[in-house]
Design a protein around this motif. Sequence first.
Motif, PDB file in Angstrom:
ATOM      1  N   LEU A   1     -20.855  77.389 -14.790  1.00 31.93           N
ATOM      2  CA  LEU A   1     -20.973  77.104 -13.367  1.00 31.93           C
ATOM      3  C   LEU A   1     -19.930  76.043 -13.042  1.00 31.93           C
ATOM      4  O   LEU A   1     -20.130  74.868 -13.345  1.00 31.93           O
ATOM      5  N   ASP A   2     -18.807  76.499 -12.511  1.00 30.72           N
ATOM      6  CA  ASP A   2     -17.678  75.592 -12.299  1.00 30.72           C
ATOM      7  C   ASP A   2     -17.418  75.520 -10.796  1.00 30.72           C
ATOM      8  O   ASP A   2     -16.733  76.365 -10.236  1.00 30.72           O
ATOM      9  N   ASP A   3     -18.042  74.538 -10.167  1.00 30.78           N
ATOM     10  CA  ASP A   3     -17.895  74.412  -8.713  1.00 30.78           C
ATOM     11  C   ASP A   3     -17.778  72.936  -8.380  1.00 30.78           C
ATOM     12  O   ASP A   3     -18.661  72.141  -8.731  1.00 30.78           O
ATOM     13  N   ILE A   4     -16.720  72.582  -7.706  1.00 28.86           N
ATOM     14  CA  ILE A   4     -16.444  71.178  -7.381  1.00 28.86           C
ATOM     15  C   ILE A   4     -17.606  70.563  -6.592  1.00 28.86           C
ATOM     16  O   ILE A   4     -17.876  69.358  -6.700  1.00 28.86           O
ATOM     17  N   ALA A   5     -18.347  71.393  -5.869  1.00 30.64           N
ATOM     18  CA  ALA A   5     -19.462  70.878  -5.055  1.00 30.64           C
ATOM     19  C   ALA A   5     -20.523  70.206  -5.917  1.00 30.64           C
ATOM     20  O   ALA A   5     -21.227  69.299  -5.466  1.00 30.64           O
ATOM     21  N   LEU A   6     -20.642  70.647  -7.177  1.00 32.56           N
ATOM     22  CA  LEU A   6     -21.690  70.089  -8.047  1.00 32.56           C
ATOM     23  C   LEU A   6     -21.367  68.677  -8.518  1.00 32.56           C
ATOM     24  O   LEU A   6     -22.216  67.963  -9.025  1.00 32.56           O
ATOM     25  N   LYS A   7     -20.123  68.264  -8.321  1.00 36.85           N
ATOM     26  CA  LYS A   7     -19.691  66.948  -8.781  1.00 36.85           C
ATOM     27  C   LYS A   7     -20.340  65.826  -7.949  1.00 36.85           C
ATOM     28  O   LYS A   7     -20.603  64.751  -8.450  1.00 36.85           O
ATOM     29  N   SER A   8     -20.574  66.110  -6.688  1.00 40.40           N
ATOM     30  CA  SER A   8     -20.949  65.009  -5.794  1.00 40.40           C
ATOM     31  C   SER A   8     -22.382  65.085  -5.277  1.00 40.40           C
ATOM     32  O   SER A   8     -22.745  64.400  -4.337  1.00 40.40           O
ATOM     33  N   VAL A   9     -23.219  65.922  -5.899  1.00 44.60           N
ATOM     34  CA  VAL A   9     -24.614  65.967  -5.452  1.00 44.60           C
ATOM     35  C   VAL A   9     -25.536  65.421  -6.531  1.00 44.60           C
ATOM     36  O   VAL A   9     -25.130  65.235  -7.665  1.00 44.60           O
TER      37      VAL A   9
END
Lengths: 266, 323
Positions: free
Chosen positions: A87-95
Motif C-alpha cells: 500500500l504505497d500512497d503518500i496520503a498515508l504519511k500524514s494521517v
Amino acid sequence: MAVNIVVILKQTPDTESVIRLAENKKSIVTRDLKWIINPYDEFAIEAALRLKEKHGGKVTVVSYGPSRVVEALRTALAMGADDAVHLDDIALKSVDFLRVTRALTAAVKELNPDIILIGSRAVDYDQGQRGAIVAEHLGWPHLALAVSLESDGKTVTIERPIEGGKVTLEAALPALVTVGGSHTIWNPRYASLPGIMKAKKKPLVVKKIADLGLDPALFKPETARIWITSLEMPPQRAPGRIIDGADAEDKARKLVTALHEEAKVI
Amino acid sequence: MIAEFRGGNFRRVSFEVASEGKRIADALGIGLRGVAVGSGVAGKAAELGQYGVERVLVRDDPALEHYLAEIYVPVVAEMIKKCDPAVVILPASVDGRDLGARLGARLDITLVQDVTQVVCEGGKVKARWPIFGGKCFAWSEWADGTLPIMSCRPNVMDCLPPDTSKRAEVELADIPIPESRSRVKAVDMDSSGKVELSEADIIVSGGRGMKEASNFALVEELAKAMGAAVGASRAAVDAGWRPHSDQVGQTGKVVTPALYVAVGISGAIQHLAGMGYSRYIVAINKDPEAPIFSRADYGIVEDLFKFVPAFTEEVKRLKSTCS
C-alpha cells in the motif's frame, strides 16, 4: 484444511539504531537508519509459514509505506511467503494510525483470509494497536500476544502471557492473532539465497487508497484526530560513580550503604 | 477511568490510574467516574472511592471472569457511552493495552498507549509516551472535539495515599453480554508469588556474563533478599537461560523500577532502552569499558561470581538489622 493466511508487516528502524531528533523536534532523522521488518511482524511471518507447512495454503504479506518497504516485502517473500501487497500512497504519511489501519483493513479484506497474523507491537512507535483495530473493523475475534499458535483449519488456539501467569485462548476462524514472544520462541528463518532468487519472480502488487474503494478525502491530513506535537530525548542521567574497595566484600558493604542511605531504595 | 479487576480484586495499577484520573479531573474541574467489569466486582467497586472515584458503573457477571476482547470491548464501550466522559484512561497492562486499542476503534476515538505523563493546559489534555522502546518520548495532543483516551503505564503514575473514609457510589449497569466466537480455554497462574517485571519496585537482571543457566541461582538469591523481580538481557534469553517473559529491552519489556541491578550485562542499546527509565541503576561487570557503566548510578567493576554472593549477604545483614 488449507488456510489462507495474511500477515501484516511494518518496516521499522533496526533496534540497534541510535535515534536522533530532526530539527523540527517532531520526527526523527531517518537518513542514516537501517530498516528491518519489525521483529514481532517477523515472528508473525514465521508463525504463518509454519502453519502453511503443516496444513497447506497460502501466505500473503501486506505492508504500507514508501518505496523502501518493498525491501521488507521481498525479504518476507524470500522467507517463503507467496505474494505481497504494498500500500504505497503518500496520503498515508500524514494521517493518524486509525486512518492507516482503516486502509490496511480494506487491503486485507479483499484477500479474504482465514487467519490474519500481525506483530503484537512495532519497535518504533510501539502503540500495539494495529491488530486489535483491524479485528474490530472486520468484526472478527482477535487473540493477542501469542507465544504459541496452533490451528486445525477451523479454529486457532494460542497461549498468551499475562501478569503472573498465562491463558490459553481459542477462536473460530476467521480470526486475527497478534504475535508476541521472542526470537527464541519463534526463531524466524533467514531468507536463503534460492529463496531470494525466487522472491524476485513472486507477485508484488502496489495499491493506492483509491484502488481499495476508499474515499481519498478521508485521508486528508486535516482529518487526523491526534498528532505528535513534539519529541524529546530522555533526561540525561547524572554521571554515576564507580564504587571502589579493597575486595568484593568491601565493595558490597559500600554499595549497600549507598543504596540504603543515599538512594534510599533498599 | 476503567479499572482492572482480576481474581477477585482490583489490580494495583487500577489505583494508579484512578489517582491519575483524579489529578486530571481536578485540573479540568470535573468529577471522576469509574467503570469496572468482572466476576464479583460489585462488592468491591466502592473501594475505588479511596483513590478519588466518585461513582462506579459496574457490570458484574461470571462470564466476565477472564478478559476476552470480544466480550469486554462491546460491554465496556456501552458503559463508556453511558458515562459521557471528557477523558478516558485505563491501565496499560497486558489486558488493558488490548482492551484500549479495540475500544478506540469501536468508538472511533484515538487511543494513546503506554502514557507516562499527562498534562492539562487550558482545558486541553496532552500525553507523553515512550517510543523506540524508550530511546525517546513523544508528546501527543488530540484534535478539538475528539475524546482523549489513553492507557497508563503501570508503576509510573503516583498512587494517592488511600483515603479509607471514602467510598464510591456503585451503580449497576444492565448491559447484555454478547455471543463470542472466541473463548478462554485455560488459565494457569503462577502460584510462586513471583513479582511481575513491569510492576516491580526492584529488578535484578542477569546477562551474558552469567555464563550458564544454573548461575542464575545467584541472581535469584539476590532478588529474593531484596524482594525483587528477576529480569534478563536478550543475550541470556536467546541462550535459553531464562524465559522470554523475563526479557528487558526494546524487544522485551520496558521496565520502570526504583532500582535496577544489572548483573553481567554489557548494555546493548536495546537493553538500555528498556531499563533506562529506572530511578536508580546499579551495574556489576568486570569489564570497566562496558557501556552499561555510562548509564549506571553506581558501578561495580568486579567478577560477578565473587561480588553477587557478597552483595546478597550484605543485603540480608541490612534487612536483619532494619527489621
